[in-house]
Design a protein around this motif. Structure first.
Motif, PDB file in Angstrom:
ATOM      1  N   MET A   1       0.837  -1.209   0.000  1.00 27.43           N
ATOM      2  CA  MET A   1       0.000   0.000   0.000  1.00 27.43           C
ATOM      3  C   MET A   1       0.878   1.268   0.000  1.00 27.43           C
ATOM      4  O   MET A   1       0.640   2.208  -0.736  1.00 27.43           O
ATOM      5  CB  MET A   1      -0.917  -0.011   1.220  1.00 27.43           C
ATOM      6  N   GLY A   2       1.921   1.303   0.823  1.00 25.91           N
ATOM      7  CA  GLY A   2       2.794   2.476   0.868  1.00 25.91           C
ATOM      8  C   GLY A   2       2.294   3.527   1.844  1.00 25.91           C
ATOM      9  O   GLY A   2       1.108   3.597   2.151  1.00 25.91           O
ATOM     10  N   ILE A   3       3.239   4.340   2.310  1.00 25.62           N
ATOM     11  CA  ILE A   3       2.915   5.270   3.385  1.00 25.62           C
ATOM     12  C   ILE A   3       1.874   6.315   2.974  1.00 25.62           C
ATOM     13  O   ILE A   3       1.126   6.822   3.811  1.00 25.62           O
ATOM     14  CB  ILE A   3       4.213   5.929   3.917  1.00 25.62           C
ATOM     15  N   LEU A   4       1.827   6.676   1.682  1.00 21.03           N
ATOM     16  CA  LEU A   4       0.854   7.679   1.243  1.00 21.03           C
ATOM     17  C   LEU A   4      -0.284   7.058   0.434  1.00 21.03           C
ATOM     18  O   LEU A   4      -1.113   7.787  -0.115  1.00 21.03           O
ATOM     19  CB  LEU A   4       1.546   8.750   0.395  1.00 21.03           C
ATOM     20  N   PHE A   9      -7.206   7.283   2.203  1.00 21.62           N
ATOM     21  CA  PHE A   9      -6.139   8.063   2.846  1.00 21.62           C
ATOM     22  C   PHE A   9      -6.013   9.416   2.144  1.00 21.62           C
ATOM     23  O   PHE A   9      -5.551   9.496   1.005  1.00 21.62           O
ATOM     24  CB  PHE A   9      -4.815   7.310   2.779  1.00 21.62           C
ATOM     25  N   THR A  10      -6.481  10.469   2.786  1.00 19.47           N
ATOM     26  CA  THR A  10      -6.390  11.809   2.197  1.00 19.47           C
ATOM     27  C   THR A  10      -5.742  12.755   3.200  1.00 19.47           C
ATOM     28  O   THR A  10      -5.801  12.536   4.409  1.00 19.47           O
ATOM     29  CB  THR A  10      -7.778  12.362   1.822  1.00 19.47           C
ATOM     30  N   LEU A  11      -5.157  13.793   2.666  1.00 21.44           N
ATOM     31  CA  LEU A  11      -4.489  14.785   3.516  1.00 21.44           C
ATOM     32  C   LEU A  11      -5.103  16.161   3.273  1.00 21.44           C
ATOM     33  O   LEU A  11      -5.436  16.487   2.126  1.00 21.44           O
ATOM     34  CB  LEU A  11      -2.993  14.850   3.174  1.00 21.44           C
ATOM     35  N   PRO A  12      -5.234  16.985   4.308  1.00 20.59           N
ATOM     36  CA  PRO A  12      -5.734  18.344   4.087  1.00 20.59           C
ATOM     37  C   PRO A  12      -4.706  19.198   3.350  1.00 20.59           C
ATOM     38  O   PRO A  12      -3.500  19.033   3.544  1.00 20.59           O
ATOM     39  CB  PRO A  12      -5.970  18.865   5.510  1.00 20.59           C
TER      40      PRO A  12
ATOM     41  N   VAL B  35       3.528  17.173   2.566  1.00 16.80           N
ATOM     42  CA  VAL B  35       3.733  16.437   1.317  1.00 16.80           C
ATOM     43  C   VAL B  35       3.542  17.415   0.166  1.00 16.80           C
ATOM     44  O   VAL B  35       2.512  18.099   0.086  1.00 16.80           O
ATOM     45  CB  VAL B  35       2.729  15.265   1.171  1.00 16.80           C
ATOM     46  N   ILE B  87       7.754  13.826   0.617  1.00 15.01           N
ATOM     47  CA  ILE B  87       7.439  14.013   2.043  1.00 15.01           C
ATOM     48  C   ILE B  87       8.516  14.936   2.609  1.00 15.01           C
ATOM     49  O   ILE B  87       9.712  14.705   2.416  1.00 15.01           O
ATOM     50  CB  ILE B  87       7.432  12.673   2.800  1.00 15.01           C
ATOM     51  N   ALA B 117       0.554  16.831   6.561  1.00 11.89           N
ATOM     52  CA  ALA B 117       0.567  15.413   6.963  1.00 11.89           C
ATOM     53  C   ALA B 117       0.972  15.241   8.423  1.00 11.89           C
ATOM     54  O   ALA B 117       1.275  14.128   8.850  1.00 11.89           O
ATOM     55  CB  ALA B 117       1.504  14.628   6.045  1.00 11.89           C
ATOM     56  N   ALA B 120      -1.508  12.908  10.064  1.00 12.60           N
ATOM     57  CA  ALA B 120      -1.694  11.604   9.421  1.00 12.60           C
ATOM     58  C   ALA B 120      -0.455  10.721   9.520  1.00 12.60           C
ATOM     59  O   ALA B 120      -0.559   9.496   9.485  1.00 12.60           O
ATOM     60  CB  ALA B 120      -2.070  11.803   7.954  1.00 12.60           C
ATOM     61  N   LEU B 121       0.707  11.350   9.625  1.00 15.97           N
ATOM     62  CA  LEU B 121       1.956  10.594   9.727  1.00 15.97           C
ATOM     63  C   LEU B 121       2.629  10.911  11.057  1.00 15.97           C
ATOM     64  O   LEU B 121       2.437  11.990  11.621  1.00 15.97           O
ATOM     65  CB  LEU B 121       2.905  10.953   8.569  1.00 15.97           C
ATOM     66  N   GLY B 154       6.086  -1.982   4.269  1.00 12.92           N
ATOM     67  CA  GLY B 154       4.653  -1.694   4.297  1.00 12.92           C
ATOM     68  C   GLY B 154       4.418  -0.191   4.306  1.00 12.92           C
ATOM     69  O   GLY B 154       4.868   0.527   3.408  1.00 12.92           O
ATOM     70  N   ASP B 155       3.748   0.296   5.343  1.00 16.19           N
ATOM     71  CA  ASP B 155       3.439   1.723   5.445  1.00 16.19           C
ATOM     72  C   ASP B 155       4.533   2.512   6.163  1.00 16.19           C
ATOM     73  O   ASP B 155       4.357   3.690   6.449  1.00 16.19           O
ATOM     74  CB  ASP B 155       2.148   1.926   6.255  1.00 16.19           C
ATOM     75  N   VAL B 156       5.635   1.866   6.484  1.00 17.86           N
ATOM     76  CA  VAL B 156       6.672   2.499   7.306  1.00 17.86           C
ATOM     77  C   VAL B 156       7.898   2.777   6.446  1.00 17.86           C
ATOM     78  O   VAL B 156       8.265   1.955   5.605  1.00 17.86           O
ATOM     79  CB  VAL B 156       7.064   1.569   8.480  1.00 17.86           C
ATOM     80  N   ILE B 157       8.501   3.957   6.630  1.00 19.77           N
ATOM     81  CA  ILE B 157       9.779   4.180   5.961  1.00 19.77           C
ATOM     82  C   ILE B 157      10.863   4.442   7.005  1.00 19.77           C
ATOM     83  O   ILE B 157      10.635   5.092   8.018  1.00 19.77           O
ATOM     84  CB  ILE B 157       9.728   5.292   4.887  1.00 19.77           C
ATOM     85  N   LEU B 172       9.252   7.015   9.714  1.00 24.25           N
ATOM     86  CA  LEU B 172       7.963   7.669   9.462  1.00 24.25           C
ATOM     87  C   LEU B 172       6.914   6.586   9.276  1.00 24.25           C
ATOM     88  O   LEU B 172       7.157   5.596   8.570  1.00 24.25           O
ATOM     89  CB  LEU B 172       8.038   8.530   8.194  1.00 24.25           C
ATOM     90  N   TYR B 173       5.776   6.771   9.901  1.00 22.43           N
ATOM     91  CA  TYR B 173       4.717   5.764   9.779  1.00 22.43           C
ATOM     92  C   TYR B 173       3.363   6.434   9.888  1.00 22.43           C
ATOM     93  O   TYR B 173       3.248   7.584  10.323  1.00 22.43           O
ATOM     94  CB  TYR B 173       4.876   4.670  10.841  1.00 22.43           C
ATOM     95  N   ARG B 174       2.345   5.706   9.452  1.00 22.06           N
ATOM     96  CA  ARG B 174       1.002   6.284   9.448  1.00 22.06           C
ATOM     97  C   ARG B 174       0.385   6.211  10.839  1.00 22.06           C
ATOM     98  O   ARG B 174       0.538   5.229  11.561  1.00 22.06           O
ATOM     99  CB  ARG B 174       0.131   5.541   8.434  1.00 22.06           C
TER     100      ARG B 174
END
Lengths: 128, 313
Positions: A1-4, A9-12, B35, B87, B117, B120-121, B154-157, B172-174
């Motif tokens: 899926m990836g971090i973004l 998944f949306t960002l303001p 971002v 990012i 972000a 969100a992150l 996955g969702d982590v860098i 960085l992670y969600r």
């Protein structure tokens, strides 16, 4: 899926820049030079003045004679039947500028004095 | 060396300097996270930053500074290229100014959008000599974290920070992904508190908003390595080029240790030298501080002020 990535998944958006009504001043020398540069194309072309990141002071001016763009987002100032376009996003930075023209072989051409600029670089094209 | 600074390799406060620094620990940080999206985003950022980000590709990282036209540091950014977007990680307290700079300078005919972000992150760091070993404990699938890149799990860098001389790895992670928290619990890894991070940060000479306040040159606060002198124009470039060509860097960042509290602000030393203490905290029964000081004040020196003794670490 990836971090973004991923559904839902949306960002303001970071808020847009402030918009003000723009007024500009143009010296007689600049009016004369601009009229000559237009070459009679005033009906189809406009002077577009803008600012963007760049230069050693943070922002750079750009001036160009272009075919009239879509008017959406622009403020239009008419000077001696020449339309000057300034985009709303640049309105705060360019409000109150004075456009001059210097007839000189070195360092000549159109010059912008900006009351909003705390500092300008030596070449006059970059400001902060 | 000024008259009140003496070489003190065997001095009593040495014991504190040699106190155990954690080999590596994990800390959660409050950071600015944005971002930037759209065609031309790398070129746009490249006009602002002190390092070349024009060729930032997917999977790559560039650390750079935002400076004003006088060359003073206003923010420290890490840029991560990810699927055509960037990012941007920065100092939380400096977030609004940096975002204004980025958005105000977007050309009218470019469709660039800056997203917020920070909610969100999330950002945490693994810091210490053995930072990579701790990353491997947390993520056994990671064998290495090469410089100027990042590893995605996955969702982590996971990425190495080039601004630090000591092992320093950003994660960085969600916010909606609790996998890192589960791994931390499973491995029984302790998470450092914000007070512990402040002490570690000071001892490792890592600048925060207290040092990055728009009044100091990159070299004053140990960030000269994030300045490229051949990338072309950016705000402050003329000043940095002049400093480089004239070799006139006069200050550097030092750590101070003492058994007594260390007062923030400017302190005049004998010999006419002045240093400015920018951060201070308690640590391991003593006190540590960061200061911006003339280069004449070197590691190992000891000085006294109003009868109290301080050591430069």
């Amino acid at each position: 899926m990836g971090i973004l990535g991923g559904g839902g998944f949306t960002l303001p958006v970071v808020s847009e820049v402030e918009v003000v009504d723009v007024s500009i001043d143009m010296t007689d020398a600049a009016r004369s030079a601009l009229s000559a540069s237009m070459g009679g194309d005033e009906d189809t072309h406009v002077l577009l003045i803008s600012a963007q990141s760049g230069g050693c002071s943070g922002y750079m001016y750009d001036m160009a004679i272009v075919e009239a763009p879509e008017t959406s987002g622009f403020q239009i100032i008419e000077i001696d039947k020449i339309r000057v376009f300034i985009h709303n996003k640049d309105s705060v930075m360019l409000n109150g500028i004075r456009v001059d023209y210097k007839d000189s072989l070195m360092g000549g051409g159109f010059q912008i004095e900006n009351p909003n600029a705390s500092k300008s670089c030596g070449c006059g094209q970059s400001f902060s | 060396m000024p008259p009140n600074l003496v070489d003190a390799d065997n001095h009593s406060v040495d014991n504190m300097i040699k106190a155990n620094i954690p080999k590596a620990s994990i800390y959660e940080l409050r950071s600015s996270i944005s971002v930037l999206s759209g065609d031309g985003s790398t070129d746009h950022l490249n006009n602002i930053l002190t390092a070349d980000v024009s060729k930032l590709n997917n999977g790559e990282r560039v650390d750079a500074l935002v400076c004003d036209s006088n060359g003073r540091v206003k923010d420290v950014l890490s840029c991560f290229g990810i699927d055509g977007e960037i990012i941007i990680l920065g100092i939380y307290e400096n977030m609004e100014d940096t975002r204004s700079l980025i958005t105000a300078g977007i050309p009218w005919n470019k469709n660039l959008v800056l997203y917020d972000a920070k909610d969100a992150l999330r950002h945490c760091v693994i810091h210490g000599e053995d930072a990579l070993e701790l990353v491997r404990l947390l993520y056994p699938e990671v064998s290495d974290v090469p410089d100027q890149t990042f590893v995605s799990i996955g969702d982590v860098i996971v990425s190495k920070n080039s601004a630090s001389d000591i092992g320093h790895i950003d994660i960085l992670y969600r916010a909606d992904d609790d996998s890192i928290e589960r791994r931390i619990l499973e491995k029984s890894i302790g998470v450092g508190t914000s007070d512990e991070w402040e002490a570690v940060r000071i001892r490792s000479r890592l600048p925060s908003a207290k040092e990055v306040d728009g009044t100091r040159l990159p070299s004053d606060i140990g960030l000269g390595k994030l300045v490229s002198l051949n990338k072309g124009c950016y705000p402050g470039q003329e000043i940095h080029a002049r400093l480089d060509s004239r070799g006139s860097e006069k200050k550097h960042m030092i750590t101070i240790t003492s058994h007594q509290p260390i007062v923030l602000g400017k302190t005049k030393l004998e010999g006419g030298l002045t240093m400015e203490v920018t951060s201070a905290t308690e640590y391991d029964g003593g006190h540590v501080a960061l200061a911006v000081a003339p280069k004449e004040i070197n590691k190992g020196a000891v000085f006294t002020l109003t009868g109290l003794e301080y050591k430069i670490g």
